[in-house]
Design a protein around this motif. Structure first.
Motif, short mmCIF file in Angstrom:
data_model
loop_
_atom_site.label_atom_id
_atom_site.label_comp_id
_atom_site.label_asym_id
_atom_site.label_seq_id
_atom_site.Cartn_x
_atom_site.Cartn_y
_atom_site.Cartn_z
N VAL A 260 0.84 -0.98 -0.12
CA VAL A 260 -0.10 -0.08 0.24
C VAL A 260 0.60 0.61 -0.10
O VAL A 260 2.19 1.35 0.05
CB VAL A 260 -0.92 -0.03 1.33
CG1 VAL A 260 -2.15 -0.68 1.24
CG2 VAL A 260 -0.26 -0.22 2.27
N TYR A 262 0.56 6.15 0.46
CA TYR A 262 0.31 7.18 0.87
C TYR A 262 0.29 8.54 0.13
O TYR A 262 1.66 8.73 -0.07
CB TYR A 262 0.30 7.35 2.46
CG TYR A 262 0.21 5.62 3.70
CD1 TYR A 262 -1.23 5.32 3.36
CD2 TYR A 262 1.09 5.13 2.95
CE1 TYR A 262 -1.55 4.48 4.23
CE2 TYR A 262 0.94 3.34 3.64
CZ TYR A 262 -0.38 3.22 4.17
OH TYR A 262 -0.13 2.07 5.17
N THR A 264 -2.32 12.36 -0.57
CA THR A 264 -3.46 12.89 -0.52
C THR A 264 -4.00 12.78 -1.66
O THR A 264 -3.92 12.64 -2.67
CB THR A 264 -3.26 14.75 0.43
OG1 THR A 264 -2.50 14.95 -0.64
CG2 THR A 264 -1.85 14.25 1.51
N ASP A 265 -5.53 13.72 -1.67
CA ASP A 265 -6.11 13.35 -2.50
C ASP A 265 -6.25 14.82 -3.70
O ASP A 265 -6.41 15.37 -4.75
CB ASP A 265 -7.44 14.25 -1.85
CG ASP A 265 -8.29 15.08 -0.93
OD1 ASP A 265 -6.96 15.84 -0.56
OD2 ASP A 265 -8.94 15.27 -0.50
N GLU A 283 -6.88 0.02 -5.74
CA GLU A 283 -7.72 -0.26 -3.93
C GLU A 283 -6.76 0.30 -2.82
O GLU A 283 -6.94 -0.12 -1.42
CB GLU A 283 -8.60 -1.26 -3.69
CG GLU A 283 -8.18 -1.76 -3.78
CD GLU A 283 -7.94 -3.24 -5.41
OE1 GLU A 283 -8.09 -2.43 -6.18
OE2 GLU A 283 -8.18 -4.73 -5.37
N ASN A 284 -5.22 -0.15 -3.26
CA ASN A 284 -4.60 0.39 -2.14
C ASN A 284 -3.62 1.31 -2.48
O ASN A 284 -3.23 1.78 -1.44
CB ASN A 284 -3.45 -0.81 -1.67
CG ASN A 284 -3.43 -2.17 -1.75
OD1 ASN A 284 -4.67 -2.74 -1.30
ND2 ASN A 284 -3.24 -3.83 -2.32
N ARG A 286 -3.74 4.67 -1.26
CA ARG A 286 -4.58 5.48 -0.32
C ARG A 286 -4.28 7.10 -0.18
O ARG A 286 -3.38 7.76 -0.36
CB ARG A 286 -3.98 5.26 0.97
CG ARG A 286 -3.73 3.66 1.62
CD ARG A 286 -5.43 3.38 1.59
NE ARG A 286 -5.05 2.31 2.65
CZ ARG A 286 -5.86 1.08 2.21
NH1 ARG A 286 -6.32 0.58 0.59
NH2 ARG A 286 -5.61 -0.28 2.31
N LEU A 288 -5.18 10.36 0.89
CA LEU A 288 -5.94 10.80 2.61
C LEU A 288 -6.02 12.39 1.76
O LEU A 288 -5.93 12.72 1.33
CB LEU A 288 -5.06 10.68 3.52
CG LEU A 288 -3.60 9.66 3.48
CD1 LEU A 288 -2.72 9.61 4.69
CD2 LEU A 288 -4.84 8.83 4.20
N SER A 302 -3.54 11.71 10.61
CA SER A 302 -4.55 10.70 9.05
C SER A 302 -3.67 9.54 8.82
O SER A 302 -3.64 8.76 8.39
CB SER A 302 -4.90 10.82 8.34
OG SER A 302 -5.92 12.29 8.51
N ALA A 306 -3.96 5.65 8.63
CA ALA A 306 -4.11 4.52 7.74
C ALA A 306 -2.95 3.49 7.92
O ALA A 306 -3.52 2.60 7.41
CB ALA A 306 -3.71 5.62 6.71
N ASP A 310 -4.02 -0.42 7.99
CA ASP A 310 -3.19 -1.48 7.29
C ASP A 310 -2.50 -2.53 7.16
O ASP A 310 -2.92 -3.65 7.28
CB ASP A 310 -2.52 -1.20 5.97
CG ASP A 310 -3.54 0.92 4.83
OD1 ASP A 310 -4.56 -0.14 5.05
OD2 ASP A 310 -2.54 1.81 4.53
#
Ligand SMILES: Cc1ncc(COP(=O)(O)O)c(C=O)c1O
Length: 568
Positions: A260, A262, A264-265, A283-284, A286, A288, A302, A306, A310
């Motif tokens: 996974v 990480y 951000t949006d 789907e892995n 993320r 945030l 966050s 997360a 996970d």
């Protein structure tokens, strides 16, 4: 005059200024009419490019003769070659004049250059032949077409009225570096194929790392070092691949579905693409959530949450992408806490500073990459804000072997005299493609021909201009500044009336379209927390205070059409 070999004496030379209006073409080889200096006005006012570039002689006027000689009327018996020094000299001078005139006209006659191109899709198909010519055409014909057919389809990124996306900063030094690169045209994929290309890149990226005060781990003197990738997207891709292989070595290849990542949006879309190419399951990934409370930076808690979640579900966190200066709003992810988290879990952290990284050569902006000591890699786009012309994306890594292990290839045909690992750098093993441009030349030239003090000043000027614009916005009650400005981007909008966000979005959308349709300036937009936001990014090399003031006047005037109930 160098035209004797190519024509009958009337051809192209470079000893007379282009476009001075000489009319006989004999003694003044370039131009017998308006000349090329009018060329850019040409597309706007209907004038011809001028009758420059020879009088139908010299440089070939498009005729091929019986024995295949194509260099012009007088060139019988002489075969055209693709690279001839005297042709290059003559045509190169013409081209430099053409480009210099372009910049001059962008500044002097902005009305002739709608910043955002106003052509319709497919406009060019009707203007050009269906197939390539069998025989050579003249440079005059070609530049004539550039003026009349290409320039109208250009969005003028170098215009002083360009404030969209992020700038693609040019400079004379960067341009000359590109020119030298094109001239030498070496392909330094291994050290052997051009030792200077490799060694200069290593040295220049060490210079730049020092200007950014990167920790020594990123210098070539240890296990780290820098490499110039073509683009920011490529930089992110190669580090995701390096980090993936590093973790898979530990946990086994079959664990790929459990990896996974990480971000951000607000993270640039290249990250998702890089992850998918690397085989990370969609789907892995993320992304945030961010909001105004952190000025759209990643909330460290966050990330912690997360990762913990996970791990509890059997996933393997292996990569964090932190951005310093997001594409959308120039948000900054807090590297200090994120780096600590990354380090404590043994996760690779990459810092994407494509836009704002260049500003960190200024002591007052260096704080934005505080915490970089816990990152594993970082990239900047020197073509965005370090005046290095398209394209130039320095990437530094702490562990070069991770990159090399993921990307090395050693086909037999490249084995010739390859020194042992560690004796030299072979940049083919630090990137996706084999062939590579000699990009360090222009970076070296930018650093040498301006010096770091001037570069800092160029950046500060842009930031100050952005501040000026921000002040204008803040003083007008109809508008609001939407995010805290750190660098040279201002995010703003027409403020909502009575909390009506939908109408507000509509009005801002309309304002954007109206402003850009004037051709005077080009601004872009983004969405933050569902709000339609206007972006004003300073960074084009010709932009001065008066352009910012004029831009604001344009926006302000056009905004008056939204005057409702005296509110706006
Ligand atoms: C923060 C950020 N990362 C990555 C990129 C992608 O860079 P490139 O266009 O060089 O691939 C951009 C481009 O705007 C960017 O702003």
């Amino acid at each position: 005059m160098h035209d004797r070999e190519y024509g009958n004496g009337n051809g192209i030379g470079h000893d007379n200024a282009i476009g001075k209006g000489h009319s006989n073409g004999n003694s003044h080889p370039i131009g017998n009419g308006n000349g090329i200096s009018n060329f850019l006005n040409g597309f706007a006012n209907g004038n011809d490019i001028g009758n420059g570039l020879g009088n139908g002689h010299g440089m070939g006027n498009g005729h091929s003769n019986d024995n295949g000689n194509v260099n012009g009327n007088g060139a019988k018996g002489k075969k055209m070659k693709p690279m001839e020094s005297e042709v290059l000299r003559e045509q190169g001078h013409i081209m430099v004049d053409f480009i210099a005139d372009y910049y001059k006209n962008l500044e002097d006659s902005p009305q002739d250059f709608p910043v955002l191109s106003q052509v319709q899709p497919g406009y060019l198909r009707d203007m050009l032949p269906d197939s390539a010519p069998d025989h050579p055409e003249t440079l005059k014909e070609l530049l004539d077409d550039v003026s009349k057919k290409i320039i109208p389809g250009i969005t003028h990124w170098q215009s002083p009225g360009y404030f969209a996306y992020y700038a693609s900063s040019t400079s004379v030094a960067g341009f000359l570096g590109e020119m030298l690169n094109a001239g030498l045209s070496v392909v330094g994929f291994t050290w052997l194929t051009s030792p200077a290309a490799t060694e200069l890149e290593v040295i220049v990226l060490d210079w730049l790392a020092k200007l950014l005060q990167l920790p020594n781990d990123f210098l070539s003197t240890g296990n780290g070092g820098g490499v110039i990738q073509g683009t920011g997207c490529e930089a992110v891709l190669v580090v995701v691949l390096a980090a993936r292989d590093k973790i898979l070595k530990k946990v086994g290849k079959t664990s790929l579905p459990r990896l996974v990542v990480y971000a951000t949006d607000q993270t640039h879309s290249s990250f998702r693409k890089a992850c998918l190419i690397a085989g990370v399951h969609e789907e892995n990934i993320r992304l945030l959530k961010t909001d105004a409370s952190t000025n759209y930076g990643m909330p460290p808690e966050s990330l912690e949450e997360a990762i913990s979640s996970d791990l509890a579900h059997g996933f393997i966190p292996f990569f964090i992408l932190a951005t310093v200066g997001t594409t959308s709003s120039a948000a900054v992810d807090p590297l200090v806490p994120l780096g600590k988290t990354a380090k404590s879990y043994g996760i690779w952290m990459h810092v994407d500073a494509a836009y704002a990284g260049s500003a960190c050569i200024c002591p007052e902006f260096r704080k934005f990459i505080d915490g970089i000591e816990n990152a594993d890699s970082m990239n900047i786009n020197a073509h965005k804000w370090l005046f290095a012309n398209q394209t130039c994306s320095p990437l530094w890594v702490k562990d070069k072997y991770s990159l090399i292990d993921a990307l090395k290839t050693n086909p037999e045909y490249l084995e010739y005299k390859v020194p042992k690992r560690d004796e030299v750098v072979n940049f083919k093993d630090w990137q996706i493609s084999l062939s590579r441009r000699f990009r360090s030349l222009k970076l070296w030239m930018v650093l040498r021909l301006y010096g770091s003090e001037n570069l800092r000043d160029f950046i500060r000027d842009h930031v100050n201009l952005a501040k000026k614009f921000e002040d204008y916005v803040a003083q007008d009650q109809r508008f609001e500044v939407v995010t805290t400005r750190y660098f040279s981007l201002v995010c703003f909008r027409l403020a909502p009336v009575g909390g009506d966000e939908d109408t507000c979005n509509e009005h801002n959308r309309e304002l954007l379209a109206t402003v850009n349709s004037t051709g005077k300036i080009f601004i872009s937009h983004t969405a933050l927390s569902g709000k339609f936001i206007l972006r004003f990014a300073v960074g084009a090399p010709l932009t001065e205070e008066r352009h910012v003031t004029e831009a604001w006047q344009t926006i302000k005037k056009l905004a008056s059409k939204f005057n409702r109930n005296g509110n706006y």
